[in-house]
Write a protein that holds these residues in place. Structure first.
Motif, mmCIF file in Angstrom:
data_model
loop_
_atom_site.group_PDB
_atom_site.id
_atom_site.type_symbol
_atom_site.label_atom_id
_atom_site.label_comp_id
_atom_site.label_asym_id
_atom_site.label_seq_id
_atom_site.Cartn_x
_atom_site.Cartn_y
_atom_site.Cartn_z
ATOM 1 N N UNK A 196 0.804 -1.212 0.000
ATOM 2 C CA UNK A 196 0.000 0.000 0.000
ATOM 3 C C UNK A 196 0.844 1.272 0.000
ATOM 4 N N UNK A 197 2.163 1.172 0.234
ATOM 5 C CA UNK A 197 2.956 2.396 0.315
ATOM 6 C C UNK A 197 3.768 2.607 -0.960
ATOM 7 N N UNK A 198 3.304 1.975 -2.040
ATOM 8 C CA UNK A 198 4.075 2.058 -3.281
ATOM 9 C C UNK A 198 4.146 3.489 -3.828
ATOM 10 N N UNK A 199 3.064 4.238 -3.662
ATOM 11 C CA UNK A 199 3.077 5.591 -4.234
ATOM 12 C C UNK A 199 3.889 6.536 -3.356
ATOM 13 N N UNK A 200 4.453 7.567 -3.975
ATOM 14 C CA UNK A 200 5.361 8.434 -3.231
ATOM 15 C C UNK A 200 4.601 9.413 -2.339
ATOM 16 N N UNK A 201 3.418 9.858 -2.782
ATOM 17 C CA UNK A 201 2.639 10.761 -1.939
ATOM 18 C C UNK A 201 2.119 9.987 -0.729
ATOM 19 N N UNK A 202 2.016 10.672 0.399
ATOM 20 C CA UNK A 202 1.491 9.996 1.577
ATOM 21 C C UNK A 202 0.027 9.658 1.337
ATOM 22 N N UNK A 203 -0.373 8.418 1.635
ATOM 23 C CA UNK A 203 -1.779 8.073 1.388
ATOM 24 C C UNK A 203 -2.692 8.855 2.338
ATOM 25 N N UNK A 204 -3.924 9.110 1.907
ATOM 26 C CA UNK A 204 -4.839 9.851 2.773
ATOM 27 C C UNK A 204 -5.181 9.035 4.021
ATOM 28 N N UNK A 205 -5.274 9.720 5.157
ATOM 29 C CA UNK A 205 -5.557 8.983 6.390
ATOM 30 C C UNK A 205 -7.025 9.023 6.785
ATOM 31 N N UNK A 206 -7.797 9.871 6.139
ATOM 32 C CA UNK A 206 -9.231 9.881 6.424
ATOM 33 C C UNK A 206 -9.974 9.973 5.093
ATOM 34 N N UNK A 207 -11.243 9.623 5.147
ATOM 35 C CA UNK A 207 -12.083 9.718 3.955
ATOM 36 C C UNK A 207 -12.157 11.171 3.479
ATOM 37 N N UNK A 208 -12.204 12.099 4.440
ATOM 38 C CA UNK A 208 -12.278 13.514 4.094
ATOM 39 C C UNK A 208 -11.058 13.962 3.310
ATOM 40 N N UNK A 209 -9.878 13.501 3.725
ATOM 41 C CA UNK A 209 -8.656 13.885 3.021
ATOM 42 C C UNK A 209 -8.659 13.288 1.615
ATOM 43 N N UNK A 210 -9.069 12.031 1.511
ATOM 44 C CA UNK A 210 -9.121 11.387 0.189
ATOM 45 C C UNK A 210 -10.057 12.145 -0.738
#
Lengths: 496, 471
Positions: free
Chosen positions: A94-108
């Motif tokens: 899950x950490x393949x992408x360089x950007x930090x993954x969103x931690x909440x639905x709101x951020x996504x």
């Protein structure tokens, strides 16, 4: 010499499915006798203690517990390595992408707008994620259970104000524009849309319609409580209004567990005002079962109902007197109790049709219904707190199957198997041997399976039916037919 | 219903069990996975979190609080002693952070109070001051934040200290901050030796009065200095407004030198003043802080708002205040910063986090604008990419972006502004604060600078209080 290892890791979190997969892969390591990797929820602590592990005091739901019993020290090392491998492979993925993954639905949703979100975090945290979606103007399916009624009402009121739909909480099944969410069968597109305060009820209906040649356009899940007096059909009202405006929907089927009569009559009123064609499959004493509702729909659309298919032995063999139903689907359990109850009288349950029939199933696998008929919904909140749903992880039910089969008073065991996206990839491979073991030497016992699925489901409907029948079970597509067969098997038998 | 039934969804956000995301992958639907984890405080906060998020007032309240924060302006209108600006009485000392007693005060706060006692003539020596403070004889301590003031590091303000008076012409607020003393052995870092007292006396005798005349003359002729505009410019010139204020300082001096030259003051005094301001890269920090204070005070007391309006430390406790919970402080033991040290100093010499200067991060700059200040990134530990990542991460815990404060390297995106308690609790991402480090022992002065975060408990406590008031 056997080695026992119990380790508590704090500051680590994995979802219950990942942990179940980890437990399974660790248990398959040579020399590992027993393995459980789980968050320390009360239920899991109970399960661990049931497996004979002693846990340190103060283990909480946010602690990861790694418990292993092995033949020797080398196996312990291999087991622990397997735990780490199982838990790290996922995080790399899950950490393949360089950007930090969103931690909440709101951020996504702030980063990328989507019309829909699916929330399956543990129930106490579900409102936060679902509210994010509603605030962002996205509809949301809340798969999580253990959400309070007050939270459900707040969420649905906010959704109505935003003109989005909340499907759930505890919504297992939805199909939107042909895309299955949660547990969903693969169905052909068609003129019927389903509004469902019941996940497995909707799946049973879709499966029956598919076998009758009728396709489905949308299936909007509501969550099992939507048609209760407290929630008042809030999502159902929105769904009916939206479907009335949907040009592709000719006929709506409302399917529900036993619902509040006032709420149902208000919805009937609304449907009449909307001039919406609706079939009602709201279960209850004296009301039609799902199979007859499906038959009505098929006839109304000009199709022909056929004899619903079944597989396996014609007559269940030499039965004892007590019936046990072990269900993954709550609505299938409700329907089976209604159908079998008409033939057998009172049936005790953890989701009883009336409160005097309540069966206490707290303490995982250690209840006893005695000589009474009993049916248990393993998908009920009390048995899923901190665990995966039994349609994903059937281990609690499998254990119970062995216990019931060993009870000489039990004459018939009724089981449900539900196929489709999200469900176990090959349930018959696991349940088949368990049924064979249950029937082995139990000459008083019949096993009946209600198999919900469509020919297009990824598990292979025909193959699943054949495997279960080969194990000795009588298999039915119609859950009502399965319940009737199981009840007939123990009818007229007196307690010995 | 917002296009839900129009066809297959273009994409679906999933949070929780990965199996459900995989089922969507299998159907060739674009899936946006959330990397969810339990909130700070775990199961215990779940009910509070739901209560606050279900509070029907929350969205509008946060919009109101954020609008006020973003809309506030800041003008430099005067320079006066604290006795005049705040009505501060002899024997009363303001300090940084949440309320504290002498018994619990850290070394740097004690050192600063001892120096201020000597400065005010309430003690004959630091030792004499220490014993009087310990007896609490005629001495009152109170947080700067309770008086529309902010104090860097120990933040001690006594009646004879001069400071800047800023005004918010939009909301009518006022904020006060003392004049910056420079670096090294200075009172705000807890040093109290003779050179510290002499410098403070010169500031009260020469610096304060000359700046007062220059500022008043400026107000009368061309109008007050627009501090918010200088902050906006400094962010585009490589300052982040907390640990780096070099461009801001130069711009302020540029504004005031003509006025200073025309005062008719002795040229030696004028050149001393200009040299002092120019020689101290942090001179402008003491204008950035009250500018942020003005904006955050404007955002206070909005019922239902979960926005943080103050983060402050007294060297012992870290405290936050929240718009929806009035003047209540939520405190926990302060962390010790992580960073680089001056000279022979090391981690054991550093005091736990201290100062009201985290008002800059609360207002959306400082650590939150780290991407704007590549030059200090290495100083506070990291590469340029880390600075950009830090600012980006702060967007996840803030309610909006500051239209005036922009970061060139992020395409002139506004800085992340308006910390949301619920977002901090849910993401576990804590605010990043750029800060100086004071010596643990009273009298030491500055030992380094680095990064620090508030303790988690401040936010979980604030959430509890918000839940108790939720409707």
């Amino acid at each position: 010499m056997s080695h026992e290892h119990v380790e508590v890791r704090t500051g680590t979190y994995h979802d219950s499915v990942t942990l179940m997969q980890a437990s399974r892969s660790v248990a398959s390591v040579d020399g590992v006798v027993a393995a459980q990797v789980a968050m320390g929820t009360p239920l899991n602590v109970d399960v661990l203690q049931g497996m004979g592990f002693s846990l340190p005091a103060g283990v909480g739901a946010s602690d990861l517990v790694v418990a292993l019993r092995t033949d020797d020290e080398a196996a312990l090392a291999a087991g622990l390595a397997a735990v780490d491998a199982a838990l790290t492979s996922r995080s790399e993925g899950t950490s393949a992408s360089t950007a930090e993954p969103p931690r909440t639905t709101g951020i996504a949703l702030r980063r990328n707008a989507s019309p829909l979100a699916v929330v399956s975090v543990p129930g106490p945290f579900a409102l936060a994620e679902a509210m994010d979606a509603v605030a962002a103007g996205s509809s949301v399916m809340v798969f999580s259970d253990n959400v309070t009624v007050a939270e459900e009402v707040a969420l649905k009121d906010a959704a109505a104000a935003q003109d989005v739909l909340v499907m759930g909480p505890d919504c297992g099944t939805a199909v939107v524009g042909g895309v299955g969410l949660g547990f969903a069968n693969v169905v052909e597109p068609g003129p019927v849309s389903i509004v469902a305060a019941s996940g497995t009820g909707a799946q049973q209906l879709m499966a029956l319609l598919a076998h009758g040649g009728v396709g489905v356009r949308h299936c909007l899940g509501l969550g099992g409580r939507d048609l209760s007096a407290a929630v008042g059909g809030r999502s159902a009202r929105q769904a009916l209004t939206a479907l009335a405006a949907d040009p592709g929907t000719e006929l709506v089927v409302v399917v529900s567990k036993p619902a509040d009569p006032d709420v149902v009559s208000a919805l009937e009123h609304q449907a009449a005002e909307l001039d919406l064609a609706v079939e009602w499959a709201t279960l209850g004493p004296g009301r039609p079962d799902l199979t007859s509702a499906a038959e009505r729909v098929i006839e109304r659309l000009g199709g022909h109902t056929r004899l619903w298919p079944s597989w396996g032995p014609e007559q269940p063999r030499s039965p004892g007197h007590a019936l046990r139903g072990l269900f993954c689907g709550g609505t299938l359990c409700d329907e089976a109790m209604l159908v079998a109850g008409e033939l057998l009288g009172p049936i005790r349950s953890n989701i009883p049709l009336s409160s005097d029939l309540a069966l206490d199933v707290s303490g995982a696998g250690r209840w006893d219904a005695g000589s009474d008929h009993a049916m248990v919904d393993f998908g009920d909140d009390a048995l899923t707190r901190g665990r995966a749903h039994p349609m994903i992880d059937p281990s609690l039910r499998d254990e119970r199957l062995a216990i019931e089969a060993a009870d000489p008073r039990v004459g018939a065991i009724l089981l449900d198997v539900v196929l489709g996206h999200g469900a176990h990839p090959d349930p018959a491979a696991e349940l088949g041997p368990a049924i064979e073991a249950a029937l082995d030497g139990a000459s008083q016992l019949a096993v009946v399976v209600s198999l919900t699925g469509t020919p297009a489901d990824p598990q292979g409907f025909g193959r699943q039916a054949a495997r279960l029948a080969e194990a000795g079970a009588q298999v039915h597509l119609s859950n009502a037919a399965a319940a009737r067969a199981a009840a007939e098997a123990v009818r007229t038998k007196e307690p010995s | 219903m917002r296009g839900l039934l129009d066809g297959a969804p273009s994409s679906v956000v999933t949070v929780g069990v990965d199996l459900l995301a995989q089922a969507l992958d299998d159907q060739a639907v674009a899936v946006d996975r959330v990397d969810w984890r339990p909130p700070l405080g775990g199961d215990a906060v779940a009910g509070h979190l739901s209560a606050v998020l279900a509070d029907a007032r929350r969205d509008a309240a946060n919009r109101t609080a954020l609008d006020r924060l973003l809309g506030a302006e800041a003008e430099l209108v005067d320079v006066v002693p604290a006795s005049e600006a705040l009505g501060l009485q002899r024997g009363t000392f303001l300090h940084a952070g949440p309320p504290i007693t002498w018994e619990r005060a850290s070394g740097p706060l004690r050192g600063a109070l001892m120096g201020a006692m000597v400065l005010e003539g309430l003690a004959s020596s630091p030792e004499d001051a220490e014993s009087r403070l310990a007896d609490a004889n005629g001495v009152t301590l109170d947080p700067c934040h309770h008086h529309h003031a902010v104090g860097p590091m120990a933040g001690v303000v006594s009646p004879s200290m001069w400071g800047f008076v800023l005004r918010d012409p939009v909301h009518g607020g006022m904020a006060f901050c003392t004049l910056n003393e420079g670096l090294g052995k200075v009172l705000r870092y807890g040093a109290y030796g003779p050179e510290v007292i002499e410098r403070l006396q010169w500031m009260a005798r020469v610096l304060g009065p000359l700046l007062q005349q220059a500022v008043r003359r400026r107000v009368d002729t061309t109008g007050p200095v627009d501090v918010r505009s200088i902050i906006a410019q400094m962010l585009q010139m490589g300052d982040e407004g907390h640990n780096r204020n070099r461009a801001g300082t130069m711009m302020l001096v540029r504004e005031l030198v003509p006025e200073l030259l025309e005062l008719g003051a002795p040229s030696g005094d004028v050149s001393d003043v200009v040299r002092f301001c120019n020689g101290n890269d942090h001179f402008f920090l003491n204008l950035v802080m009250p500018a942020c204070k003005l904006a955050l005070d404007a955002a206070r007391d909005v019922p239902g708002s979960t926005m943080v309006v103050a983060m402050a430390r007294n060297g012992t406790d870290f405290g936050i205040q929240v718009s929806g919970t009035g003047s209540q402080w939520f405190t926990a033991p302060a962390n010790t910063p992580d960073g680089l040290f001056l000279g022979d100093f090391g981690p054991d010499d550093a005091n736990p986090d201290i100062g009201d200067s985290a008002i800059t991060e609360t207002g959306g700059i400082g650590g939150f604008a780290m991407a704007a200040a590549p030059a200090i990134v290495r100083f506070v530990g990291g590469e340029a990419d880390d600075a950009i990542a830090t600012t980006r991460r702060m967007y996840d815990i803030t309610l909006g972006e500051h239209p005036a404060y922009q970061v060139p390297v992020l395409g002139f995106r506004g800085t992340p502004t308006g910390i949301d308690v619920t977002a901090v609790v849910r993401t576990g991402v804590l605010p990043v604060i750029n800060t100086g480090m004071a010596g643990r022992v009273a009298g030491t002065g500055q030992v380094g600078a680095g990064l620090v975060s508030p303790p988690e408990a401040c936010f979980t406590q604030a959430l509890d209080a918000l839940a108790a008031r939720a409707r």
